[in-house]
Design an enzyme around this catalytic site. Structure first.
Site, short mmCIF file in Angstrom:
data_model
loop_
_atom_site.label_atom_id
_atom_site.label_comp_id
_atom_site.label_asym_id
_atom_site.label_seq_id
_atom_site.Cartn_x
_atom_site.Cartn_y
_atom_site.Cartn_z
N ASP A 76 56.10 121.02 -12.84
CA ASP A 76 55.73 121.52 -11.40
C ASP A 76 56.79 120.03 -11.25
O ASP A 76 56.10 118.83 -11.95
CB ASP A 76 54.63 121.78 -10.61
CG ASP A 76 55.06 123.43 -10.50
OD1 ASP A 76 56.08 123.97 -10.96
OD2 ASP A 76 53.84 123.63 -10.79
N LYS A 105 58.82 122.48 -6.93
CA LYS A 105 59.49 122.52 -5.64
C LYS A 105 59.49 121.24 -5.02
O LYS A 105 59.14 120.90 -4.80
CB LYS A 105 58.83 124.06 -5.00
CG LYS A 105 59.12 125.46 -5.50
CD LYS A 105 58.30 126.30 -4.85
CE LYS A 105 59.29 127.91 -5.30
NZ LYS A 105 58.22 128.31 -6.67
N MET A 117 48.84 121.26 1.09
CA MET A 117 50.14 122.07 2.12
C MET A 117 49.92 122.03 3.77
O MET A 117 50.72 122.86 3.60
CB MET A 117 50.62 122.98 1.13
CG MET A 117 50.81 123.17 -0.32
SD MET A 117 50.89 124.37 -0.86
CE MET A 117 48.99 125.00 -1.25
#
Length: 255
Positions: free
Chosen positions: A36, A58, A171
Site C-alpha cells: 500500500d 491508493k 482519513m
C-alpha cells in the site's frame, strides 16, 4: 508444488522500524508482495530478489486499483506463485479492508494468516506523548473513520462527540469543517484538539489547539492527508498545550 497462501501484514504507522519481527519474516518468505501507499518502501528490501513487488495502494490524484481488482490479484498470484503478502500501513484490521481480501482468498481455498501491526490510531498520538487513555482524564477512546463508504461523515462521530472519551479520527481531513461543527454543536468547542500529519515519520507535522480554533490553524499549516485527528482532554497533556495554558495563567496572575 505451489502452496497458495495470503498473509496480511501490518507495517505499522510510518517508520520502517515499527513493523514487527513476524512481519519482516513474512516479507522475507513472500513470493509476491502487494503493498500500500503508506508503507515505508525500505521494507521491500527484506524481500527475496526474485519476489514480485507490486504497488496496490491508493494515492490522491493517481489512478489506483479498485478493491475488486486487488482481490483478483491476490487470488491470481497466490494460485500462480504461492505466498502473497498484502503489506498494509498500520494494522490490517483497522480500516484496512482486510475482511474483503480474506473472504476472497478463502473462497478459492487459499490459506490465510494475519500479522497484526501497530495502529496509527494509538501510535501517532503516542509519538506526541499523548495517551489515548489516562487515569482521571479519559477512561476510554473511540477510533472512527471520517468518511464512510457513501462519502458522508460517519454518524459515530456524533455519538463520540457526546461522550467524554478520547476521539481518534482517521482519513478525515476532507471532513474537518463538518467534524468541528459536530463537536461544537455538542458543547465541545473548548475541548483540546490536535492534528498530526504523516505521524511517526521524519515528515511529521502537527497543529494543536481547541475544537474552536483548529481548522484555521490546520489550513495555515497546510495540513492534509494522511493525518490523525485527536480530540479530548488528553491532548491537554501535550507539552505545547500545557505550556500555553501555564503562560496564560501566569499573565493573568501578574495582572
Amino acid at each position: 508444488m505451489i502452496h497458495p497462501k495470503l498473509t496480511l501484514v501490518g507495517a505499522g504507522p510510518g517508520a520502517a522500524d515499527l513493523i514487527t519481527l513476524r512481519g519482516i519474516k513474512a516479507i522475507a518468505e513472500a513470493d509476491v508482495i502487494l503493498y500500500d501507499a503508506l508503507i515505508d518502501d525500505s521494507l521491500l528490501s527484506y524481500a527475496k530478489p526474485e519476489a514480485i513487488k507490486q504497488f496496490a495502494g491508493k494515492k490522491f490524484g493517481c489512478t489506483s486499483l479498485s478493491q475488486e481488482e486487488i482481490n483478483e490479484l491476490i487470488v491470481k498470484y497466490a494460485l500462480e506463485k504461492g505466498h502473497v503478502v498484502r503489506l498494509k500501513g498500520g494494522d490490517p484490521f483497522v480500516f484496512g479492508r482486510a475482511t474483503e481480501e480474506i473472504d476472497m482468498a478463502r473462497a478459492y481455498g487459499i490459506e490465510v494468516e494475519v500479522v497484526p501491526g501497530i495502529s496509527s490510531s494509538i501510535a501517532v498520538p503516542a509519538s506526541q506523548m499523548i495517551p489515548v487513555t489516562s487515569r482521571g482524564i479519559s477512561e476510554s477512546f473511540w477510533v472512527t473513520t471520517g468518511t464512510t463508504k457513501t462519502g458522508e461523515v460517519s454518524k459515530d462521530i456524533t455519538l463520540a462527540a457526546q461522550s467524554t472519551a478520547t476521539v481518534v479520527i482517521l482519513m478525515a481531513m476532507s471532513k474537518l469543517t463538518e467534524i468541528v461543527q459536530i463537536f461544537t454543536e455538542n458543547g465541545r468547542g473548548e475541548t483540546p484538539m490536535m492534528i498530526v500529519q504523516e505521524g511517526c515519520t521524519p515528515n511529521e507535522k502537527y497543529v494543536i489547539g481547541t475544537v474552536n480554533d483548529i481548522a484555521p490553524k490546520a489550513q495555515a499549516a497546510g495540513l492534509g492527508n494522511p493525518a490523525v485527528i485527536v480530540i479530548g482532554e488528553v491532548v491537554g497533556l501535550h507539552v505545547e498545550y500545557a505550556g500555553r495554558i501555564a503562560n496564560k495563567y501566569a499573565k493573568v496572575k501578574q495582572k
